[in-house]
Motif scaffolding. Structure first.
Motif, PDB file in Angstrom:
ATOM      1  N   HIS A 263       0.817  -1.206   0.000  1.00 54.27           N
ATOM      2  CA  HIS A 263       0.000   0.000   0.000  1.00 54.27           C
ATOM      3  C   HIS A 263       0.858   1.265   0.000  1.00 54.27           C
ATOM      4  CE1 HIS A 263      -3.666  -2.266   1.924  1.00 54.27           C
ATOM      5  NE2 HIS A 263      -3.366  -2.671   0.711  1.00 54.27           N
TER       6      HIS A 263
ATOM      7  N   VAL B 154       2.736   2.168  -2.227  1.00 54.29           N
ATOM      8  CA  VAL B 154       2.857   2.466  -3.666  1.00 54.29           C
ATOM      9  C   VAL B 154       4.212   2.050  -4.244  1.00 54.29           C
ATOM     10  CG1 VAL B 154       1.259   4.412  -3.432  1.00 54.29           C
ATOM     11  CG2 VAL B 154       3.697   4.891  -3.551  1.00 54.29           C
TER      12      VAL B 154
ATOM     13  N   ASN C  95       0.210   6.802  -7.516  1.00 50.25           N
ATOM     14  CA  ASN C  95      -0.052   7.578  -6.302  1.00 50.25           C
ATOM     15  C   ASN C  95      -1.159   6.977  -5.446  1.00 50.25           C
ATOM     16  OD1 ASN C  95      -2.268   8.137  -7.864  1.00 50.25           O
ATOM     17  ND2 ASN C  95      -1.851  10.333  -8.087  1.00 50.25           N
ATOM     18  N   ARG C  96      -1.535   5.742  -5.751  1.00 51.15           N
ATOM     19  CA  ARG C  96      -2.483   4.983  -4.947  1.00 51.15           C
ATOM     20  C   ARG C  96      -1.882   3.603  -4.674  1.00 51.15           C
ATOM     21  NH1 ARG C  96      -4.114   9.388  -4.869  1.00 51.15           N
ATOM     22  NH2 ARG C  96      -6.240  10.210  -5.105  1.00 51.15           N
ATOM     23  N   ALA C  97      -2.465   2.890  -3.744  1.00 49.60           N
ATOM     24  CA  ALA C  97      -1.897   1.629  -3.277  1.00 49.60           C
ATOM     25  C   ALA C  97      -1.685   0.628  -4.404  1.00 49.60           C
ATOM     26  CB  ALA C  97      -2.807   1.016  -2.222  1.00 49.60           C
TER      27      ALA C  97
ATOM     28  N   SER D 249      -3.109  -1.705  -9.313  1.00 49.97           N
ATOM     29  CA  SER D 249      -3.043  -0.546  -8.417  1.00 49.97           C
ATOM     30  C   SER D 249      -4.356   0.213  -8.359  1.00 49.97           C
ATOM     31  CB  SER D 249      -1.935   0.410  -8.885  1.00 49.97           C
ATOM     32  OG  SER D 249      -2.365   1.191  -9.986  1.00 49.97           O
ATOM     33  N   GLY D 250      -4.457   1.047  -7.334  1.00 51.43           N
ATOM     34  CA  GLY D 250      -5.609   1.921  -7.188  1.00 51.43           C
ATOM     35  C   GLY D 250      -5.534   3.170  -8.039  1.00 51.43           C
ATOM     36  N   SER D 251      -4.466   3.298  -8.823  1.00 59.70           N
ATOM     37  CA  SER D 251      -4.279   4.485  -9.675  1.00 59.70           C
ATOM     38  C   SER D 251      -4.865   4.314 -11.065  1.00 59.70           C
ATOM     39  CB  SER D 251      -2.787   4.819  -9.783  1.00 59.70           C
ATOM     40  OG  SER D 251      -2.273   5.226  -8.536  1.00 59.70           O
ATOM     41  N   LYS D 252      -5.655   3.249 -11.264  1.00 59.20           N
ATOM     42  CA  LYS D 252      -6.311   2.962 -12.550  1.00 59.20           C
ATOM     43  C   LYS D 252      -5.320   2.568 -13.639  1.00 59.20           C
ATOM     44  CE  LYS D 252      -9.751   6.576 -11.590  1.00 59.20           C
ATOM     45  NZ  LYS D 252     -10.465   7.751 -12.156  1.00 59.20           N
TER      46      LYS D 252
ATOM     47  N   SER E 296     -11.312   2.663 -13.220  1.00 58.16           N
ATOM     48  CA  SER E 296     -11.308   2.566 -11.758  1.00 58.16           C
ATOM     49  C   SER E 296     -10.146   1.676 -11.326  1.00 58.16           C
ATOM     50  CB  SER E 296     -12.656   2.011 -11.264  1.00 58.16           C
ATOM     51  OG  SER E 296     -12.753   2.119  -9.855  1.00 58.16           O
ATOM     52  N   THR E 297     -10.119   1.311 -10.061  1.00 60.23           N
ATOM     53  CA  THR E 297      -9.035   0.522  -9.485  1.00 60.23           C
ATOM     54  C   THR E 297      -8.844  -0.803 -10.212  1.00 60.23           C
ATOM     55  OG1 THR E 297      -9.360   1.472  -7.287  1.00 60.23           O
ATOM     56  CG2 THR E 297      -8.282  -0.671  -7.385  1.00 60.23           C
TER      57      THR E 297
END
Length: 383
Positions: A75, A77, A101-103, A120-123, A147-148
């Motif tokens: 998480h 990154v 910039n997201r997990a 990742s959560g940054s798409k 989305s994620t």
């Protein structure tokens, strides 16, 4: 079947190429490598190494059977590639700059061991490979998600990548890096060099919820993905054109998938058990659960799955103000909480059919499921 209780939440695990060691994240920033992991008695396991470098929960681990390198993501990154140095007898980390910039949520080595992909959560999905001139792992981005990205899976040819996203879609991309790979692969979509890196090849929207997991069959002719609507979709490419079949499960949603063979799929998740799906010709069907539900005390509430048990609990609470169902119902499954990770147990570099797999989850248990126990619970399974 072997049950190893490690006493904490397990967020990810991965086996060494010879299966004598296992790398485990106990839902924190460290990765523990146990030796003697081929012993059935967990008391004989020993902590051999602790990999330190991440600053937040490690949620993805993969161990390459070809290079013996470990990749971890967190998480925080970041992703690290760990290389064992025999002289110092230590695992040395090499940081890969993911540019997200997201997990980071999941990481997978390509079958040829030259690249790894990170959900990742940054798409986006960073695909990382080693650049010898700069002496570090550089990343190229696969975009197009809304989305994620929850999960990724490599095709056996190491040049096609499938992704599972919370935008309700499963996508297939070209992950061919011309400067890294000498020979572009021939695929069911033609020569992969037709597509530039990161170009979407096709997508599927048969899930009416988040796509939680995705997996390729050993031959690469089948793709499976699980939706949060308790569905499993299987896509066949054998005819040259993708044909998608979706099965609605009676269980709670699955969080992880893996193929034991081209005709056998294992799915596990919120129902605490690994379910088995098998192909009969071109049709797939649920054939049973690998867990014979023989552990724990006798269930006082008759139910076929955890959904029915949960429904009875809440119904009883509304009526009586108690959470117990007529005195309480014990959990009879081997896992007592959500299964979050599943790994094949065998030589993933050479084998195309597996008779064992492992699961881990939020109950702190790592369970190794072998064919005799699976066959006992699901007599109709055919590998």
């Amino acid at each position: 079947m072997s049950v190893f209780d490690l006493g904490s939440v397990i967020s990810a695990h991965a086996w060494s190429p010879d299966r004598t060691r296992v790398a485990v994240s106990l839902n924190d920033e460290d990765v523990i490598i146990y030796k003697n992991a081929d012993k059935d008695d967990v008391s004989k396991w020993e902590k051999e190494h602790i990999l330190k470098g991440h600053s937040m929960v490690v949620c993805g681990i993969d161990w390459s059977p070809l290079t013996n390198k470990i990749v971890t993501c967190s998480h925080d990154v970041n992703a690290f590639v760990w290389t064992y140095e025999g002289r110092s007898q230590k695992w040395q980390p090499s940081l890969s700059i993911l540019r997200i910039n997201r997990a980071a949520l999941q990481c997978r080595w390509s079958p040829d061991g030259t690249k790894f992909a990170v959900a990742s959560g940054s798409k986006v999905v960073p695909v990382c490979y080693y650049e010898s001139a700069q002496d570090w792992w550089i990343s190229k981005m696969i975009k197009k998600h809304k989305s994620t990205v929850i999960d990724v899976a490599w095709h056996p040819n190491s040049q096609i990548l499938a992704t599972a996203s919370s935008d309700f879609k499963c996508r297939i991309f070209s992950a061919y890096v011309a400067t890294l790979e000498e020979t572009p692969a021939e695929t069911f979509f033609g020569n992969i060099s037709r597509f530039s890196f990161g170009e979407p090849i096709t997508e599927f929207d048969s899930s009416n919820g988040w796509v939680e997991s995705v997996a390729w069959s050993p031959s690469g002719d089948l793709l499976a993905f699980a939706g949060h609507d308790s569905s499993v979709s299987l896509v066949s490419f054998a005819s040259g054109q993708p044909v998608c079949m979706t099965i609605k499960s009676n269980s709670l949603p699955y969080t992880c998938l893996t193929f034991l063979a081209d005709n056998v799929l294992v799915a596990a998740g919120y129902d605490y058990v690994p379910d088995i799906y098998q192909a009969n010709g071109k049709r797939w069907a649920y054939i049973g659960c690998a867990d014979d539900r023989s552990s724990g005390e006798k269930k006082q509430v008759a139910s076929n799955n955890m959904f029915a048990s949960s429904k009875a609990m809440w119904s009883n609470k509304v009526k009586t103000g108690k959470t117990e169902n007529d005195g309480g119902a014990s959990i009879k499954t081997k896992h007592s909480n959500v299964i979050t990770d599943i790994c094949l147990y065998g030589d993933t570099n050479r084998l195309r059919s597996f008779d064992a797999f492992s699961t881990s989850g939020n109950d702190g248990k790592l369970i190794l499921w072998k064919m005799p126990a699976i066959k006992k619970a699901v007599p109709s399974i055919q590998l």
